[in-house]
Enzyme design. Sequence first.
Site, PDB file in Angstrom:
ATOM      1  N   LYS A  12      38.216  16.376 117.093  1.00 55.23           N
ATOM      2  CA  LYS A  12      37.907  17.318 116.009  1.00 55.23           C
ATOM      3  C   LYS A  12      36.446  17.734 116.089  1.00 55.23           C
ATOM      4  O   LYS A  12      35.569  16.885 116.326  1.00 55.23           O
ATOM      5  CB  LYS A  12      38.198  16.637 114.674  1.00 55.23           C
ATOM      6  CG  LYS A  12      38.093  17.520 113.451  1.00 55.23           C
ATOM      7  CD  LYS A  12      38.499  16.747 112.201  1.00 55.23           C
ATOM      8  CE  LYS A  12      38.507  17.582 110.953  1.00 55.23           C
ATOM      9  NZ  LYS A  12      38.958  16.843 109.763  1.00 55.23           N
ATOM     10  N   SER A  43      42.606  18.906 107.117  1.00 56.79           N
ATOM     11  CA  SER A  43      41.713  19.794 107.813  1.00 56.79           C
ATOM     12  C   SER A  43      41.702  19.603 109.337  1.00 56.79           C
ATOM     13  O   SER A  43      41.207  20.466 110.054  1.00 56.79           O
ATOM     14  CB  SER A  43      40.280  19.578 107.299  1.00 56.79           C
ATOM     15  OG  SER A  43      39.866  18.245 107.547  1.00 56.79           O
ATOM     16  N   SER A  79      43.339  14.282 105.651  1.00 57.11           N
ATOM     17  CA  SER A  79      43.254  15.278 106.721  1.00 57.11           C
ATOM     18  C   SER A  79      43.785  14.848 108.082  1.00 57.11           C
ATOM     19  O   SER A  79      43.841  15.660 108.992  1.00 57.11           O
ATOM     20  CB  SER A  79      41.804  15.725 106.897  1.00 57.11           C
ATOM     21  OG  SER A  79      41.529  16.715 105.964  1.00 57.11           O
TER      22      SER A  79
HETATM   23  N1  GLN Z   1      42.513  18.494 101.872  1.00 54.14           N
HETATM   24  C1  GLN Z   1      41.469  17.684 101.339  1.00 54.14           C
HETATM   25  C2  GLN Z   1      40.262  18.524 101.033  1.00 54.14           C
HETATM   26  O1  GLN Z   1      40.354  19.684 101.147  1.00 54.14           O
HETATM   27  C3  GLN Z   1      41.134  16.580 102.282  1.00 54.14           C
HETATM   28  C4  GLN Z   1      40.278  17.003 103.394  1.00 54.14           C
HETATM   29  C5  GLN Z   1      39.972  15.895 104.329  1.00 54.14           C
HETATM   30  O2  GLN Z   1      40.619  14.838 104.308  1.00 54.14           O
HETATM   31  N2  GLN Z   1      38.956  16.082 105.115  1.00 54.14           N
HETATM   32  O3  GLN Z   1      39.225  18.040 100.680  1.00 54.14           O
END
Ligand code: GLN
Length: 474
Positions: free
Chosen positions: A73, A148, A172
């Site tokens: 990532k 994400s 995420s």
């Molecule tokens: N979807 C969650 C957010 O938007 C989690 C994101 C993540 O785990 N980085 O914050």
Amino acid sequence: MTSYRNFRNQLNAGETSCTKAVSEAFQKIDETQGLNAYLTLLHERSEQKATEVDQKLKDGTAGRLAGMLVAVKDNIALKNALLTCGSKILEDFVSLYSATTLERLEAADAIILGKTNLDEFAMGSSNENSYFGPALNPLDTERVPGGSSGGSAVAVASGTVHAALGSETGGSVRQPAAFTGLVGVKPTYGRLSRYGLVAFASSLDQIGTFARTTYDAALLLQTMAGYDPNDATSSSQPVPDYTAACDNAEVAGMKIGIPDEYFVEGMDESIVEAINELKEKLIEAGAGITEVSLPHTEYVIPTYYVIATAEASSNLARYDGARYGYRSPNATDLEEMYEMSRSEGFGEEVQRRIMLGTFVLSSGYYDAYYRKAQQVRTLICRDFEKVFADVDLILTPTTPTVAFKLVAKINDPLSMYLSDVFTAGANIAGIPAISVPYGLDATTGLPLGAQLMAPHFAEERLFKGGAWIEKGRS
Ligand code: GLN
């Protein structure tokens, strides 16, 4: 593409080589370019590494992850490679050092093929917040791969790599793993070093792994885990052999709790059915299933969005146009430089979160929001502690729905935030969790994920249970 375990057997038997695997992988990446999984490709670096590892295999000195093709990532630092975080503000930023996790991967002879697409600064659940456009779900390109860490999930699911690293702040890794039919692991807070992981919300962030099998995910995790003097929050707890837990997939005698609060209105019927079916199978296999209660579950999302945005507003203050990253060419004085660099460099969702976070930390509202959220965080942690006094694992669905269509939620942040209702609790409590593919949705044919959660540092249980679910599936 096969699992790394199979590939390694083929390598050891001399049936294939890392050089060949890397060249095939780049061909596949080329063919699947439209999925927008990768932001940077590391041709030269990975070809060199492949040659080196092929030699080591011949010499009998190859490391534990020899030839494992990995995608990373793009919020995890790799020396001399771009580190964009999916943002315009870091579009041209090249990292001066490597994350500890990546150093350990390379030391074990894994081959890093590229950096993957993500929601800007890991904020999102669909990968649609990336400055570089969304990554698409290879199982249905009209749908999101989740976020994400969407690009990492797509890289594995489309067969370009054996495994990938993502990051977790609220789900995420697990959510995109569920949306693309992969195993996704979020380790205990402190299990992996965060050195070199670009900070979003430091008390929640943790690197996680994607793989096709629990065994591969376990091998990857145990190779990276362990204390790192560069991260004061990393733990010195010994690292067990997680792969042994996978090979010892067994649930007889295990006590598994299913929380009522994780079955909410608006969920896909097929997800409820799949968990019920799994429950029956677990009982047949000799596991003890009990209904448990995590009464503060309804506060997980609000608490998460107060704490995560507060920490983000402070962590992202460093992108000011002065030190590194984008600087607006339109500014005429210092104040304008800050304002314009940030307004032009950050996307809408990131700006929304910085404003929310600044608001909940501001002197007039600190007690009402930030302090309150910290108090509720303690209650959520206690819920888990109480339940784990009686059970070994908690079983829930990973997500309330299957992968949704692109654009379906992008203009409704609240419904997007609800994608993490079942996952964010583990981040708030710092406990480990795994998502394992379990069944397919009858109407769409899309994969469903089953989630297991365990007490701090009990990853072995996750792998034992996860590998059992996987075995039953195949
Ligand atoms: N979807 C969650 C957010 O938007 C989690 C994101 C993540 O785990 N980085 O914050």
